[in-house]
Write an enzyme that holds these catalytic residues in place. Structure first.
Site, short mmCIF file in Angstrom:
data_model
loop_
_atom_site.label_atom_id
_atom_site.label_comp_id
_atom_site.label_asym_id
_atom_site.label_seq_id
_atom_site.Cartn_x
_atom_site.Cartn_y
_atom_site.Cartn_z
N GLY A 50 8.17 2.86 2.77
CA GLY A 50 6.74 2.65 2.52
C GLY A 50 6.18 3.75 1.65
N GLY A 52 2.27 5.69 0.84
CA GLY A 52 0.85 5.83 1.14
C GLY A 52 0.20 6.65 0.05
N GLY A 55 2.04 10.17 -0.24
CA GLY A 55 3.47 10.35 -0.44
C GLY A 55 4.28 9.14 -0.04
CB VAL A 57 7.21 6.48 4.73
CG1 VAL A 57 7.79 6.57 6.13
CG2 VAL A 57 5.73 6.90 4.75
CG ASP A 169 -7.74 6.13 7.71
OD1 ASP A 169 -8.53 5.25 7.32
OD2 ASP A 169 -6.77 6.53 7.04
N1 ATP Z 1 6.81 5.95 11.67
C1 ATP Z 1 7.04 4.96 10.81
N2 ATP Z 1 8.03 4.07 11.04
C2 ATP Z 1 8.27 3.05 10.17
N3 ATP Z 1 7.55 2.83 9.07
C3 ATP Z 1 6.56 3.68 8.78
C4 ATP Z 1 6.25 4.80 9.62
N4 ATP Z 1 5.18 5.47 9.08
C5 ATP Z 1 4.86 4.81 7.97
N5 ATP Z 1 5.67 3.73 7.76
C6 ATP Z 1 5.63 2.77 6.65
O1 ATP Z 1 5.22 3.45 5.49
C7 ATP Z 1 3.98 2.89 4.99
C8 ATP Z 1 3.14 4.01 4.40
O2 ATP Z 1 2.66 4.82 5.46
P1 ATP Z 1 1.59 5.96 5.25
O3 ATP Z 1 1.17 6.43 6.60
O4 ATP Z 1 2.13 6.99 4.31
O5 ATP Z 1 0.43 5.28 4.43
P2 ATP Z 1 -0.59 4.10 4.77
O6 ATP Z 1 -1.13 4.29 6.14
O7 ATP Z 1 0.05 2.76 4.49
O8 ATP Z 1 -1.67 4.33 3.66
P3 ATP Z 1 -2.66 5.55 3.38
O9 ATP Z 1 -2.11 6.79 4.01
O10 ATP Z 1 -2.65 5.60 1.90
O11 ATP Z 1 -3.97 5.10 3.97
C9 ATP Z 1 3.35 2.18 6.20
O12 ATP Z 1 2.50 1.14 5.80
C10 ATP Z 1 4.60 1.67 6.94
O13 ATP Z 1 5.04 0.44 6.37
#
Ligand code: ATP
Length: 366
Positions: A50, A52, A55, A57, A169
């Site tokens: 993923g 965000g 950065g 993931v 959030d």
């Molecule tokens: N602990 C985790 N286990 C599995 N997948 C994850 C995990 N954390 C994040 N992801 C995946 O990575 C994606 C990006 O996560 P991240 O928290 O960086 O950003 P976001 O919440 O989607 O967006 P933003 O931070 O820009 O509001 C998530 O939508 C999810 O699909």
């Protein structure tokens, strides 16, 4: 070996901090960059799960075989560095079955990485909007189960920890799902700590004021029932804002046309009544009329129980499992509630009057 007491003191601000002790070692593991690179096959693109705003993931495997999610901050993201540190500081103090657990972190040169519990089914947003690779429509029971998990996580944040934690959030991309469809809240970068004791009414007002969210995660409850985002500019104007449209449909008795087509005939009327009752109370325009998170949790559990009972009765009549529920006729409460001026719901402000805000300020400073 780190001294846990020293870490605790510096974390609580009682000991002078050295640059290395900025993050709370002792409460979780500190990884070297080499360990993180080994876990992600040198941040291999095929390990990406993923992205965000701050950065990328990655899915990784630690040396002991544990599968983890590894969040790597983009080097250009200055704001993200503060958020990631905030997330580590907060998460290491919080443990709950409905919060994604922090396993550790790595800070080395420009690299900043957080290691989290791996949630194999990704985010709720991925599922609802069909982003996931193995997208299948979620059953009503799965959706309720997810709502209950999120409500339990939020209830713990607001009243189960020493200080109330305001996530700030909450949205479906921050609700992650594990293999068993257990929903856990994630991403605490923007979270804020409240005072150690607050009345539930004050918590509700504070949550609304700090986060700017409208009725906790009521839009997420609506997503789950209607299977569409809060705003959709591709729809006719009167349907673009989901909450306004849902309230209008309730008032006019046409809510069945708005529900996710996949769920039609699958929700027991008594369960739908309970669900709509609590969801509509969560979006009450006045913050202090909204239910406490504990009540939301208990009411959703009751809705699940009603669905279970109705399903068992139907299965005894139709053992093949092929049955459809009649459309619900809504309780007087819901009809009256939806009868409120729906224009109210088009104003997605804080819902707080000046005097409400002053009360909250007083409560926080006392
Ligand atoms: N602990 C985790 N286990 C599995 N997948 C994850 C995990 N954390 C994040 N992801 C995946 O990575 C994606 C990006 O996560 P991240 O928290 O960086 O950003 P976001 O919440 O989607 O967006 P933003 O931070 O820009 O509001 C998530 O939508 C999810 O699909």
């Amino acid at each position: 070996m780190k001294n846990p007491l020293g870490s605790l003191l510096s974390f609580l601000g009682l000991k002078k901090k050295s640059p290395r002790s900025e993050l709370p070692e002792g409460f979780c593991s500190r990884f070297s960059l080499a360990q993180i690179e080994a876990a992600t096959n040198n941040f291999h693109p095929l390990s990406i799960i993923g992205k965000g705003a701050f950065g990328t993931v990655y899915k990784g495997t630690l040396h002991d075989g544990t599968i983890v999610a590894i969040k790597r901050l983009m080097s250009s993201s200055y704001g993200g560095r503060g958020e990631l540190k905030n997330e580590v500081r907060l998460l290491c103090q919080l443990r709950h079955p409905h919060l994604v657990s922090l396993i550790g972190f790595c800070v080395e040169g420009p690299e900043m990485v957080v290691v989290l519990e791996y949630m194999s089914r990704g985010s709720l947003a991925d599922f609802l909007f069909g982003i996931g690779k193995d997208h299948v429509p979620l059953s009503w029971k799965h959706r309720l189960h997810i709502c209950i998990g999120a409500a339990r996580g939020l209830h713990y944040l607001l009243s189960g920890a020493k200080h109330a934690v305001f996530h700030c959030d909450i949205k479906s991309s921050k609700m992650l799902l594990d293999e068993e469809w257990c929903c856990k809240l994630s991403d605490f970068g923007l979270s804020k700590l409240g005072p150690s004791t607050m009345s539930s009414k004050a918590l509700i007002r504070m949550e609304t004021r700090i986060t700017g969210t409208y009725g906790y995660m009521a839009p997420e409850y609506a997503f789950l029932l209607f299977g569409r985002p809060q705003y959709d500019s591709t729809l006719p104007e009167e349907k673009q804002n989901l909450l306004v449209w849902a309230m209008e449909s309730l008032r006019e008795g046409t809510i069945h046309h708005a529900i996710d087509p996949y769920l039609k005939g699958r929700i027991a009327p008594e369960c739908l009544n309970k669900y709509l009752e609590i969801a509509s109370r969560c979006v009450h325009p006045k913050g202090n009329e909204r239910p406490a998170m504990g009540e939301v949790e208990v009411t959703l559990e009751l809705a699940m129980e009603l669905q279970g009972r109705a399903d068992s009765e139907m299965e005894s009549i139709y053992p093949s499992g092929e049955f459809m529920y009649e459309e619900a006729s809504f309780s007087a409460f819901i009809r009256n509630f939806a009868g409120l001026d729906s224009l109210y719901y088009s104003e997605f402000g804080s819902g707080l009057s000046d005097s409400d805000s002053n009360n909250v300020e007083n409560e926080l400073s006392s």
